[in-house]
Design a protein around this motif. Sequence first.
Motif, PDB file in Angstrom:
ATOM      1  N   VAL A  15     -25.684  43.323  15.134  1.00 15.63           N
ATOM      2  CA  VAL A  15     -25.263  42.809  16.443  1.00 15.63           C
ATOM      3  C   VAL A  15     -24.353  41.614  16.181  1.00 15.63           C
ATOM      4  CG1 VAL A  15     -25.988  41.860  18.657  1.00 15.63           C
ATOM      5  CG2 VAL A  15     -27.468  43.503  17.459  1.00 15.63           C
ATOM      6  N   PRO A  16     -23.060  41.734  16.449  1.00 13.94           N
ATOM      7  CA  PRO A  16     -22.146  40.623  16.147  1.00 13.94           C
ATOM      8  C   PRO A  16     -22.395  39.407  17.023  1.00 13.94           C
ATOM      9  CG  PRO A  16     -21.003  42.350  17.365  1.00 13.94           C
ATOM     10  CD  PRO A  16     -22.362  42.897  17.024  1.00 13.94           C
ATOM     11  N   VAL A  17     -22.039  38.241  16.485  1.00 18.09           N
ATOM     12  CA  VAL A  17     -22.165  36.990  17.237  1.00 18.09           C
ATOM     13  C   VAL A  17     -21.323  37.064  18.510  1.00 18.09           C
ATOM     14  CG1 VAL A  17     -21.750  34.492  17.169  1.00 18.09           C
ATOM     15  CG2 VAL A  17     -22.594  35.675  15.121  1.00 18.09           C
ATOM     16  N   GLU A  21     -15.362  40.386  18.626  1.00 12.98           N
ATOM     17  CA  GLU A  21     -14.760  40.221  17.305  1.00 12.98           C
ATOM     18  C   GLU A  21     -15.827  40.115  16.232  1.00 12.98           C
ATOM     19  OE1 GLU A  21     -10.988  37.752  15.944  1.00 12.98           O
ATOM     20  OE2 GLU A  21     -12.720  36.416  16.092  1.00 12.98           O
ATOM     21  N   VAL A  22     -15.735  40.975  15.226  1.00  9.73           N
ATOM     22  CA  VAL A  22     -16.635  40.920  14.077  1.00  9.73           C
ATOM     23  C   VAL A  22     -15.970  40.073  12.997  1.00  9.73           C
ATOM     24  CG1 VAL A  22     -17.796  42.252  12.279  1.00  9.73           C
ATOM     25  CG2 VAL A  22     -17.597  43.193  14.584  1.00  9.73           C
ATOM     26  N   LYS A  23     -16.687  39.056  12.514  1.00 13.06           N
ATOM     27  CA  LYS A  23     -16.130  38.146  11.517  1.00 13.06           C
ATOM     28  C   LYS A  23     -16.773  38.403  10.163  1.00 13.06           C
ATOM     29  CE  LYS A  23     -15.398  34.582  15.047  1.00 13.06           C
ATOM     30  NZ  LYS A  23     -15.782  33.230  15.503  1.00 13.06           N
ATOM     31  N   ILE A  24     -15.943  38.782   9.201  1.00 13.40           N
ATOM     32  CA  ILE A  24     -16.432  39.117   7.858  1.00 13.40           C
ATOM     33  C   ILE A  24     -15.691  38.282   6.825  1.00 13.40           C
ATOM     34  CG2 ILE A  24     -16.732  40.942   6.128  1.00 13.40           C
ATOM     35  CD1 ILE A  24     -16.688  42.988   8.366  1.00 13.40           C
ATOM     36  N   TYR A  25     -16.447  37.714   5.892  1.00 15.94           N
ATOM     37  CA  TYR A  25     -15.847  36.979   4.772  1.00 15.94           C
ATOM     38  C   TYR A  25     -16.289  37.639   3.477  1.00 15.94           C
ATOM     39  CZ  TYR A  25     -14.313  33.054   1.845  1.00 15.94           C
ATOM     40  OH  TYR A  25     -13.677  32.273   0.901  1.00 15.94           O
ATOM     41  N   ALA A  26     -15.319  37.984   2.640  1.00 20.30           N
ATOM     42  CA  ALA A  26     -15.596  38.592   1.331  1.00 20.30           C
ATOM     43  C   ALA A  26     -15.050  37.678   0.247  1.00 20.30           C
ATOM     44  CB  ALA A  26     -14.950  39.972   1.233  1.00 20.30           C
ATOM     45  N   CYS A  27     -15.904  37.323  -0.702  1.00 21.60           N
ATOM     46  CA  CYS A  27     -15.445  36.472  -1.803  1.00 21.60           C
ATOM     47  C   CYS A  27     -14.416  37.223  -2.649  1.00 21.60           C
ATOM     48  CB  CYS A  27     -16.627  36.052  -2.674  1.00 21.60           C
ATOM     49  SG  CYS A  27     -17.629  34.755  -1.921  1.00 21.60           S
ATOM     50  N   ILE A 221     -20.835  38.555   8.830  1.00 19.75           N
ATOM     51  CA  ILE A 221     -21.205  39.122   7.528  1.00 19.75           C
ATOM     52  C   ILE A 221     -20.507  38.361   6.420  1.00 19.75           C
ATOM     53  CG2 ILE A 221     -21.181  41.175   6.049  1.00 19.75           C
ATOM     54  CD1 ILE A 221     -21.047  42.890   8.569  1.00 19.75           C
ATOM     55  N   HIS A 222     -21.271  37.952   5.434  1.00 14.27           N
ATOM     56  CA  HIS A 222     -20.713  37.401   4.196  1.00 14.27           C
ATOM     57  C   HIS A 222     -21.073  38.397   3.105  1.00 14.27           C
ATOM     58  CE1 HIS A 222     -19.370  34.757   1.111  1.00 14.27           C
ATOM     59  NE2 HIS A 222     -19.404  33.646   1.833  1.00 14.27           N
ATOM     60  N   CYS A 223     -20.092  38.811   2.330  1.00 16.39           N
ATOM     61  CA  CYS A 223     -20.358  39.864   1.354  1.00 16.39           C
ATOM     62  C   CYS A 223     -19.719  39.559   0.003  1.00 16.39           C
ATOM     63  CB  CYS A 223     -19.868  41.211   1.871  1.00 16.39           C
ATOM     64  SG  CYS A 223     -18.190  41.242   2.535  1.00 16.39           S
TER      65      CYS A 223
END
Length: 463
Positions: A15-17, A21-27, A221-223
Amino acid sequence: MRIYNTMTRQKEEFVPVDPNEVKIYACGPTVYNFIHIGNARPLCVFDVLRRYMEYRGMNVKFVQNFTDVDDKIIKRANEEGITFEEVSKKYIEEFWTDAHGLNFKDATVHPKATENIDEIIDIIKTLEEKGYAYAVDGDVYFRTLKFKEYGKLSHQPIEDLQSGARIAIGEKKEDPLDFALWKAAKEGEPYWESPWGKGRPGWHIECSAMNRRYLGNTIDIHCGGKDLVFPHHENEIAQSECANGCTFSKYWMHNGYINVDNVKMSKSLGNFKTVREIADVYGYEVIRYFLISSHYRSPINYNLDIIEQCKSALDRLYTCRESLDFALKNAKDMDDDNELINQLNSRREQFIAAMDDDLNTADGISAVFELVKDINTRILDKDVSKNVCETAAEVFDELCGVLGILYNRKSNDLDAEIEELIAQRQQARADKDWATADKIRDALKARGIILKDTPQGVTWTKE
């Protein structure tokens, strides 16, 4: 969609905040060398995550950083007698060669650490003001024990972490668990001016800064790779939540390790494989297929036999799609086989069910091959309507597009040239000019083009 959250160690409904808009950060990579297949796994896996969410109608803002100043980059610059900027620029360019070869879709933003120094300094100042950070001779450290939830992502009791922590020579930390937010510049190193003197950011703080600047205080999501759970992501949580006073990320996704010939891939063992060296032999698409063919949380094993199997699987997909193109071109308007159309559409639902279950690309690929079986046995070499062929092509392209595969299909120019040669050969055969017909067939075979006679006419594939 349900996602396995590393934080809670269970699958949770996504369930997105913000529903808009879905916020994703990938290192992203530290750019001092060519990326290896360990770097490429999260690149491909979380590219599929983003593609799938967009396929399901979500608006995704995807951020992936470049660490472009770091001990390893500085060391490489000194070895080569060039600046750290030249090293990072060179390997960012090499990264893009490999990333685009793997059909990675550019992130919404690809920020660099060196572009975010002001944001980094601002977060460190906030942590210092709140008592979570302290300066010693130009270095700034995070006061780890002050954050009572430290260890909640890696699920390690603080006592266990303390037992393995040490203070290195030259460090002036209050506690062995404290980590660097800012490093005082040493002789000959790059630096930026700061309230603590000339220096540069620590590794962990840059991701907290870029997350906040480009995605806000709380992301969805942080991945990244499993190797980043501790200490990198654990430290990101500590500094971000202490600075911002709120949850850093709702969900944490981590892909499993890669083994090489059943031994964990490691630079210390010298058994790591760069994407470039594998691609030079097999091409990039085989690597992408290999990296997404297993569930992302499972460890995967790299060896040449498996790569050959992946190549064969891709060949089957290409052959099916090219044969479907030919069937579509020759299909007629006739009564639809509604049962068959329903069967083809059911593969889409099968695929969605797999991907909704924690991005199960292995079962998603199985759905694609069930579709291939339907096409091979019930469409090719059969009299079916044009609508049936179009439905099959639509479902096939949708699913492969989400997975990011089959992006090297024949060009229209090549198609047109070969079709013209086939037409000339057919005319020669009709004229009983067997010598010309054989000559064209042999010329096509020399180019890796295999002809096949079907009830609808002559089709072709590449070896």
